[in-house]
Design a protein around this motif. Structure first.
Motif, PDB file in Angstrom:
ATOM      1  N   GLY A   1      40.521  23.987  40.009  1.00 15.51           N
ATOM      2  CA  GLY A   1      39.409  24.624  40.793  1.00 15.51           C
ATOM      3  C   GLY A   1      39.610  25.950  40.685  1.00 15.51           C
ATOM      4  O   GLY A   1      40.635  26.678  40.099  1.00 15.51           O
ATOM      5  N   ILE A   2      38.801  26.590  41.263  1.00 17.63           N
ATOM      6  CA  ILE A   2      38.618  28.461  41.162  1.00 17.63           C
ATOM      7  C   ILE A   2      38.511  28.691  42.637  1.00 17.63           C
ATOM      8  O   ILE A   2      37.690  28.291  43.323  1.00 17.63           O
ATOM      9  N   LEU A   3      39.307  29.817  42.719  1.00 13.82           N
ATOM     10  CA  LEU A   3      39.040  30.600  44.153  1.00 13.82           C
ATOM     11  C   LEU A   3      38.626  31.992  43.766  1.00 13.82           C
ATOM     12  O   LEU A   3      39.454  32.776  43.126  1.00 13.82           O
ATOM     13  N   THR A   4      37.456  32.239  43.838  1.00  8.69           N
ATOM     14  CA  THR A   4      36.913  33.678  43.640  1.00  8.69           C
ATOM     15  C   THR A   4      37.124  34.542  44.645  1.00  8.69           C
ATOM     16  O   THR A   4      36.626  34.249  45.865  1.00  8.69           O
ATOM     17  N   GLU A   5      37.467  35.757  44.604  1.00  7.99           N
ATOM     18  CA  GLU A   5      37.659  36.851  45.609  1.00  7.99           C
ATOM     19  C   GLU A   5      37.064  37.921  45.059  1.00  7.99           C
ATOM     20  O   GLU A   5      37.435  38.709  44.003  1.00  7.99           O
ATOM     21  N   MET A   6      36.488  38.924  45.732  1.00  7.94           N
ATOM     22  CA  MET A   6      36.047  40.189  45.308  1.00  7.94           C
ATOM     23  C   MET A   6      35.864  41.203  46.290  1.00  7.94           C
ATOM     24  O   MET A   6      35.558  41.198  47.393  1.00  7.94           O
ATOM     25  N   GLU A   7      35.681  42.532  45.734  1.00 13.02           N
ATOM     26  CA  GLU A   7      35.430  43.526  46.991  1.00 13.02           C
ATOM     27  C   GLU A   7      34.146  44.307  45.961  1.00 13.02           C
ATOM     28  O   GLU A   7      34.318  44.327  44.822  1.00 13.02           O
ATOM     29  N   GLY A   8      33.138  44.503  46.844  1.00 12.15           N
ATOM     30  CA  GLY A   8      31.817  45.298  46.162  1.00 12.15           C
ATOM     31  C   GLY A   8      31.332  46.148  47.124  1.00 12.15           C
ATOM     32  O   GLY A   8      31.728  46.184  48.285  1.00 12.15           O
ATOM     33  N   GLU A   9      30.719  47.163  46.272  1.00 10.33           N
ATOM     34  CA  GLU A   9      30.033  48.226  47.147  1.00 10.33           C
ATOM     35  C   GLU A   9      28.479  47.453  46.968  1.00 10.33           C
ATOM     36  O   GLU A   9      28.228  46.372  46.512  1.00 10.33           O
ATOM     37  N   ALA A  10      27.371  48.094  47.565  1.00 13.08           N
ATOM     38  CA  ALA A  10      26.374  47.735  47.400  1.00 13.08           C
ATOM     39  C   ALA A  10      25.700  47.136  45.974  1.00 13.08           C
ATOM     40  O   ALA A  10      25.106  46.133  46.029  1.00 13.08           O
ATOM     41  N   ASP A  11      25.933  47.874  45.236  1.00 19.17           N
ATOM     42  CA  ASP A  11      25.230  47.561  43.930  1.00 19.17           C
ATOM     43  C   ASP A  11      26.273  47.336  42.768  1.00 19.17           C
ATOM     44  O   ASP A  11      25.902  47.024  41.545  1.00 19.17           O
ATOM     45  N   ARG A  12      27.414  47.275  43.029  1.00 17.28           N
ATOM     46  CA  ARG A  12      28.383  47.059  42.103  1.00 17.28           C
ATOM     47  C   ARG A  12      29.877  46.503  42.681  1.00 17.28           C
ATOM     48  O   ARG A  12      30.267  46.949  43.592  1.00 17.28           O
ATOM     49  N   VAL A  13      30.020  45.617  41.672  1.00 16.57           N
ATOM     50  CA  VAL A  13      31.467  44.865  42.137  1.00 16.57           C
ATOM     51  C   VAL A  13      32.804  46.154  42.033  1.00 16.57           C
ATOM     52  O   VAL A  13      32.724  46.873  40.961  1.00 16.57           O
ATOM     53  N   SER A  14      33.839  46.154  42.662  1.00 19.33           N
ATOM     54  CA  SER A  14      34.640  47.110  42.788  1.00 19.33           C
ATOM     55  C   SER A  14      35.860  46.199  41.903  1.00 19.33           C
ATOM     56  O   SER A  14      36.343  46.670  40.790  1.00 19.33           O
ATOM     57  N   TRP A  15      36.235  45.153  42.374  1.00 22.02           N
ATOM     58  CA  TRP A  15      37.132  44.295  41.530  1.00 22.02           C
ATOM     59  C   TRP A  15      36.607  42.835  41.845  1.00 22.02           C
ATOM     60  O   TRP A  15      35.969  42.554  42.999  1.00 22.02           O
ATOM     61  N   LEU A  16      37.188  41.763  40.881  1.00 21.69           N
ATOM     62  CA  LEU A  16      36.598  40.512  41.284  1.00 21.69           C
ATOM     63  C   LEU A  16      38.011  39.913  40.732  1.00 21.69           C
ATOM     64  O   LEU A  16      38.411  40.127  39.598  1.00 21.69           O
ATOM     65  N   VAL A  17      38.600  38.892  41.337  1.00 28.07           N
ATOM     66  CA  VAL A  17      39.632  38.233  40.971  1.00 28.07           C
ATOM     67  C   VAL A  17      39.278  36.625  40.885  1.00 28.07           C
ATOM     68  O   VAL A  17      38.840  36.010  42.020  1.00 28.07           O
ATOM     69  N   LEU A  18      39.524  36.076  39.836  1.00 31.02           N
ATOM     70  CA  LEU A  18      39.203  34.613  39.584  1.00 31.02           C
ATOM     71  C   LEU A  18      40.354  33.763  39.356  1.00 31.02           C
ATOM     72  O   LEU A  18      41.114  33.918  38.428  1.00 31.02           O
TER      73      LEU A  18
END
Ligand code: BTN
Length: 238
Positions: free
Chosen positions: A111-128
């Protein structure tokens, strides 16, 4: 990627998020065992020693709305790696990797658990957060789960993870066409064509799964016409 390896950790996703917040790049947090593994929808994830528990940190220069396609890509990458070792894995929408153990029963391999933080137009970080039941006994896993050990025997986990990360890069790297992820996903999907019941935050959607649509919704033919489902828990009814 730099690998940050732990014999034992609470959750590789938690550690990867920490590193992402600190601005660390190109890292994948890997553990032999997790004591507080987390699954989707606030579930626990059993992560005994011997699995592939890995959380790469990505910083795609893309809008947050496109993040679901990265999750599908991770499921495709795991499926490819499983097929490399002779396991005919398939994908249940959105990102459960299943194996038919030969008794007609579809069991969950990864399984995959995706977590992220983003601003309006752009991902700041993405953890897969990628969890593959690799060299573990089926008895150590919840009902309905299986492992590579049960399917084909133990694998070289470093090589297996390497395969996943290479496939992930091919599918989502800077030069990749993200829409091509959908074709790869369709090729491996076990959900398409099936009767499904999807528990969504806005109620149950039941019908025949007909397609997947960018950036990752499932199109279900229901009695009231087609509906695109963006998130939820999908059950194959038959
Ligand atoms: C799911 O199917 O519910 C997702 C399971 C994701 C498990 C992985 S194991 C590595 C990473 N760290 C976690 O705590 N969870 C993910």
């Amino acid at each position: 990627y730099d690998v940050e390896y732990h014999d034992r950790i609470g959750s590789t996703n938690d550690r990867a998020r920490e590193l992402a917040e600190e601005g660390v790049d190109d890292v994948v947090v890997v553990a032999d065992e997790q004591t507080g593994g987390r699954g989707r929808l606030d579930r626990e994830w059993a992560a005994p020693a011997g699995g592939v528990w890995a959380s790469p940190v990505l910083r795609p220069e893309r809008p947050p709305a496109e993040v679901p396609i990265y999750t599908l890509a991770a499921a495709v990458a795991v499926t490819r790696a499983a097929r490399e070792v002779g396991v005919e894995a398939t994908i249940k929408w959105p990102n459960d990797v299943l194996v038919n153990d030969g008794d007609g029963e579809e069991r969950k391999l990864a399984g995959i658990l995706t977590e992220m933080e983003g601003e309006a137009d752009r991902v700041s970080w993405l953890v897969l957060g990628i969890g593959v039941n690799a060299n573990v006994d089926r008895d150590a896993l919840p009902p309905g789960a299986t492992s590579l050990r049960a399917a084909v025997g133990d694998v070289d986990r470093r090589r297996f993870l390497q395969g996943i990360l290479e496939a992930l890069y091919d599918l989502t790297g800077a030069d990749a066409d993200l829409r091509a992820v959908l074709d790869a996903w369709r090729e491996y999907a076990s959900t398409l064509g099936r009767q499904v019941r999807v528990e969504t935050p806005r109620g149950t959607v039941a019908g025949r799964a007909v397609d997947v649509r960018f950036p990752g919704s499932l199109v279900v033919g229901t009695d009231d016409g087609e509906r695109a489902v963006h998130a939820g828990d999908c059950e194959h009814v038959r």
